[in-house]
Write an enzyme that holds these catalytic residues in place. Structure first.
Site, PDB file in Angstrom:
ATOM      1  N   ILE A  13      50.882  29.268 105.095  1.00 65.37           N
ATOM      2  CA  ILE A  13      51.059  30.381 106.037  1.00 65.37           C
ATOM      3  C   ILE A  13      51.487  29.896 107.417  1.00 65.37           C
ATOM      4  O   ILE A  13      51.698  30.699 108.319  1.00 65.37           O
ATOM      5  CB  ILE A  13      49.761  31.203 106.150  1.00 65.37           C
ATOM      6  CG1 ILE A  13      48.577  30.311 106.558  1.00 65.37           C
ATOM      7  CG2 ILE A  13      49.460  31.908 104.847  1.00 65.37           C
ATOM      8  CD1 ILE A  13      47.278  31.085 106.785  1.00 65.37           C
ATOM      9  N   GLY A  14      51.603  28.591 107.583  1.00 69.30           N
ATOM     10  CA  GLY A  14      52.043  28.047 108.862  1.00 69.30           C
ATOM     11  C   GLY A  14      52.313  26.566 108.719  1.00 69.30           C
ATOM     12  O   GLY A  14      51.722  25.887 107.870  1.00 69.30           O
ATOM     13  N   GLY A  17      54.631  20.173 113.309  1.00 71.12           N
ATOM     14  CA  GLY A  17      55.152  18.820 113.207  1.00 71.12           C
ATOM     15  C   GLY A  17      54.234  17.882 112.461  1.00 71.12           C
ATOM     16  O   GLY A  17      54.679  16.956 111.778  1.00 71.12           O
ATOM     17  N   MET A  18      52.898  18.118 112.555  1.00 74.15           N
ATOM     18  CA  MET A  18      51.936  17.201 111.953  1.00 74.15           C
ATOM     19  C   MET A  18      51.249  17.756 110.720  1.00 74.15           C
ATOM     20  O   MET A  18      50.826  16.985 109.856  1.00 74.15           O
ATOM     21  CB  MET A  18      50.851  16.836 112.976  1.00 74.15           C
ATOM     22  CG  MET A  18      51.275  15.892 114.059  1.00 74.15           C
ATOM     23  SD  MET A  18      49.889  15.570 115.194  1.00 74.15           S
ATOM     24  CE  MET A  18      48.626  14.985 114.064  1.00 74.15           C
ATOM     25  N   ASP A 134      47.963  22.404 125.128  1.00 77.90           N
ATOM     26  CA  ASP A 134      49.135  22.976 124.460  1.00 77.90           C
ATOM     27  C   ASP A 134      49.030  24.506 124.408  1.00 77.90           C
ATOM     28  O   ASP A 134      49.259  25.114 123.376  1.00 77.90           O
ATOM     29  CB  ASP A 134      49.270  22.409 123.048  1.00 77.90           C
ATOM     30  CG  ASP A 134      50.677  22.633 122.464  1.00 77.90           C
ATOM     31  OD1 ASP A 134      51.617  22.854 123.261  1.00 77.90           O
ATOM     32  OD2 ASP A 134      50.825  22.584 121.237  1.00 77.90           O
TER      33      ASP A 134
END
Length: 706
Positions: A13-14, A17-18, A134
């Site tokens: 669902i998502g 980058g990591m 972030d």
């Protein structure tokens, strides 16, 4: 896939980058959760595993209704690699990024209301010693119930671990559009860095665009350090009153002050101003701004009012030493120019006000006034009656001086402080060619040569994720030690949102995916569906809304329509057995009772037996009601004997006597001489049966009469 013998993973669902985030089911507690797993290729690197574990550790320290809850953490062997995971609260809703894309910018009161829970979450995080680092629209979720949740503490840092090896790097961590100036310089971030990012988010939420945009993350980061944002009131599409413009600009630009000391000092302080902005009251930032502006224009602050509320002085304006480099220097210089030339120098102050409006009002009020919104600047300038030609010349001269000073500060910051040309030439170092190398290797090599390094993640269709694309300045450039070098590192292919292609045909899906930069996997799965017509897509992987690399393939399952089922021959079975058999074949059944001498409930016939029908079709079963019986021989019996015989056979009707039949034999008198239904014929068990008795007739004795 099941991990930890407990969590059943579903669709992605998502993705980032990591890590990837899966919808999952906690089989032990029976609740829906989200499981965040480090990507396998990242899990090979101990640094990434350690960062992921740190996220779990930091998140576990937080317990607040506006922060996504963490339930569990652990690791799972995948391809012989120990992959860590975090089990989190599953949220249903949209993040702020999707809301702005779909619905456009929010009115300032609505945006302020949405940010208030974020300030509460950040205050809780900061109180626990955790800096998010972030904050961006994609990390602010609005649930279907209207709750606001802060997500993804993936690069958060505990204040008390600033000496750890992982945080002692000059790499810049964060998203460029929301990066504080100190983070852009590679310097340590604190709680006020999160507030700067939140100011950027509020800027975008009200205007629809980030405060700074550029061709590369490096260009955006540079603007955060050196340039002033355009006042948000100038970008808001609809008209604002001067008072509304002051309020919006003051709150956002205070949060976005270049110097941390000029920002809100706590999330609670910013939340208080957001609450005032939400209900249209005068914010503390606006009071400070206008008090400083009126003071520098030569007016009396006590006479100033906003929205009908008198501003009595306001917080004192601090005039601090100019720091080396950065935008704070420009702000101080602008303030000095404005103070010297009065209202006529406001234009020069605006040319270099590094603190952008309210930041200047906290540090040097005149630069705040000059950099503020032009919607109310004219209103303030009208109070000055002493403008003259020579003052305009002074303002222009001060602007040129300030521009040169700002350029000198920028140059000194990026090129070092060595003013000796001979020494500079002697210390010049060539930038090595590190293209194609892993990020860590390239960073170590550049830092070993004395350069400061900034990491800029960029998508690339060919360079593997984590490898260097190029440097800025380019390889071979001669630079002084300490110069900032940007490493452009590949984040893999450019990410794109997966569209919803369910209910489309394969051809329509291929076109929709092509528009999104994706491809349809040619290996199309097919399965029957009771609800979807033949040829329509019933599921997809990855799920709609997921973010994946451009060029990736999306796998779909296409409906074959309802499954075909052969109707079995069920004659002779009990009705309960027959209906259970049909149900196991996904067929419905209806029962029709018919007259028969077979046992009650026995299937006599099956409609369409042997034919193929759609799954879910209703099949008629004709079932015996056992209401028929064979008529026994009852002649030469008395009516009583006949009734007993019939009832023993299950008959429930009644005997009806008809006209008598003449006989010449006395022995036949009183017996049934004729039965209405012949023996052996089928009758209903409730049927009436007629009969005729013999009656003695002497005439029948005369043979001549026979």
């Amino acid at each position: 896939m099941r991990i930890a013998d407990r969590y059943e993973l579903g669709d992605i669902i998502g993705t980032g980058g990591m890590s990837d985030v899966y919808a999952a089911k906690d089989t032990m507690l029976g609740r829906n959760v989200a499981v965040k797993m480090l990507k396998v290729d990242m899990a090979r690197d101990e640094n990434f595993r350690e960062r992921f574990r740190q996220e779990a550790k930091n998140s576990a320290r937080l317990n607040h209704p506006n922060i996504v809850a963490v339930y569990d953490t652990g690791s799972q062997l995948v391809d012989d690699i120990d992959v860590p995971f975090i089990v989190m609260e599953r949220l249903m809703g949209r993040n702020l990024r999707d809301i702005l894309r779909a619905d456009g910018p929010l009115p300032p009161p609505e945006a302020a209301a949405m940010m208030i829970p974020v300030t509460r979450a950040l205050q809780s995080s900061h109180d626990a010693g955790i800096i998010h680092r972030d904050i961006k629209p994609a990390n602010i979720m609005v649930t279907n119930t209207g709750e606001v949740k802060v997500m993804d503490f993936g690069i958060a840092r505990a204040i008390d671990d600033s000496t750890s090896a992982m945080t002692q790097t000059s790499a810049v961590i964060g998203t460029a559009q929301y990066l504080s100036p100190e983070q852009a310089r590679g310097k340590p971030a604190d709680a006020r860095s999160d507030l700067y990012a939140l100011g950027c988010v509020l800027y975008e939420a009200t205007t629809g665009t980030p405060p700074f945009e550029g061709e590369s993350p490096f260009a955006v980061a540079y603007q955060h350090v050196q340039e002033d944002p355009e006042p948000p009131s100038e970008r808001i599409a609809y008209s604002l009153s001067p008072n509304e413009a002051v309020n919006v600009d003051a709150v956002i630009l205070t949060a976005m002050a270049k110097h941390p000391a000029d920002r809100y000092q706590t999330a609670t302080e910013m939340g208080s101003d957001l609450a005032l902005l939400e209900r249209g009251s005068v914010t503390n930032a606006a009071r400070t701004y206008l008090a400083a502006a009126e003071s520098d224009y030569g007016a009396t602050p006590d006479a100033t009012s906003v929205s009908g509320t008198a501003v009595r002085g306001g917080p004192p304006v601090r005039r601090e030493p100019v720091p080396r480099g950065g935008a704070g220097a420009g702000a101080a210089a602008g303030a000095a120019g404005a103070g010297a030339a009065g209202a006529g120098a406001a234009g020069a102050g605006a040319a270099g006000a590094g603190a952008a409006g309210v930041a200047g009002s906290r540090r040097a009020g005149s630069s705040g006034a000059s950099a503020g919104s032009t919607r109310y600047a004219d209103h303030r300038r009208a109070n000055s009656k002493n403008d003259s030609g020579w003052m305009k010349w002074v303002a222009a001269l001060l602007g040129l001086v300030l521009l040169g000073a700002t350029g000198w500060f920028a140059y000194s910051y990026f090129s070092g402080e060595n003013d000796d040309p001979a020494k500079v030439q002697e210390n010049m170092i060539a930038v090595p060619d590190v293209a194609g190398k892993p990020r860590q290797d390239a960073q170590s090599e550049l830092e070993g040569l004395g350069f400061r390094v900034v990491i800029s993640d960029e998508p690339h269709p060919e360079v593997p994720r984590g490898n260097v694309i190029a440097t800025n300045p380019v390889a071979g450039s001669q630079l002084a030690a300490g110069t900032l070098v940007t490493l452009n590192v590949s984040s893999g292919r450019e990410l794109t949102d997966v569209p919803d292609i369910t209910s489309l045909t394969a051809q329509e899906a291929a076109e929709a995916l092509e528009e999104a930069g994706l491809e349809l996997n040619e290996d199309i799965h097919r399965e029957h569906s009771d609800s979807a017509p033949d040829g329509v897509i019933i599921s997809q992987h990855p799920a709609a809304g997921s973010q994946i690399s451009k060029g990736s393939k999306v796998t779909v399952t296409v409906s074959d329509g309802r499954a075909k089922v052969k109707v079995p021959n069920l004659v002779g079975l009990d009705v309960d057995q027959a209906t259970a058999t049909l149900a196991s074949l996904n067929l419905e059944s209806t029962v029709s009772r018919v007259d028969s001498d077979r046992p009650d409930g026995e299937v006599l016939a099956v409609a369409g037996s042997g034919s193929e029908v759609d799954s879910g079709t209703t099949v008629e079963l004709r079932v015996s009601n056992n209401m028929l019986m064979k008529m026994p021989e009852i002649t030469r019996m008395t009516p009583t004997e006949a009734d007993k015989l019939l009832r023993e056979a299950g008959w429930t009707g009644r005997l009806v006597a008809g006209p008598t039949v003449s006989t010449g034999a006395l022995v036949d008198v009183g017996q049934i001489g004729h039965q209405e239904v012949e023996a052996g014929e089928l009758i209903r068990k409730d049927q009436t049966v007629g009969y005729n008795l013999w009656e003695f007739d002497p005439a029948k004795l005369n043979p001549m009469n026979n």
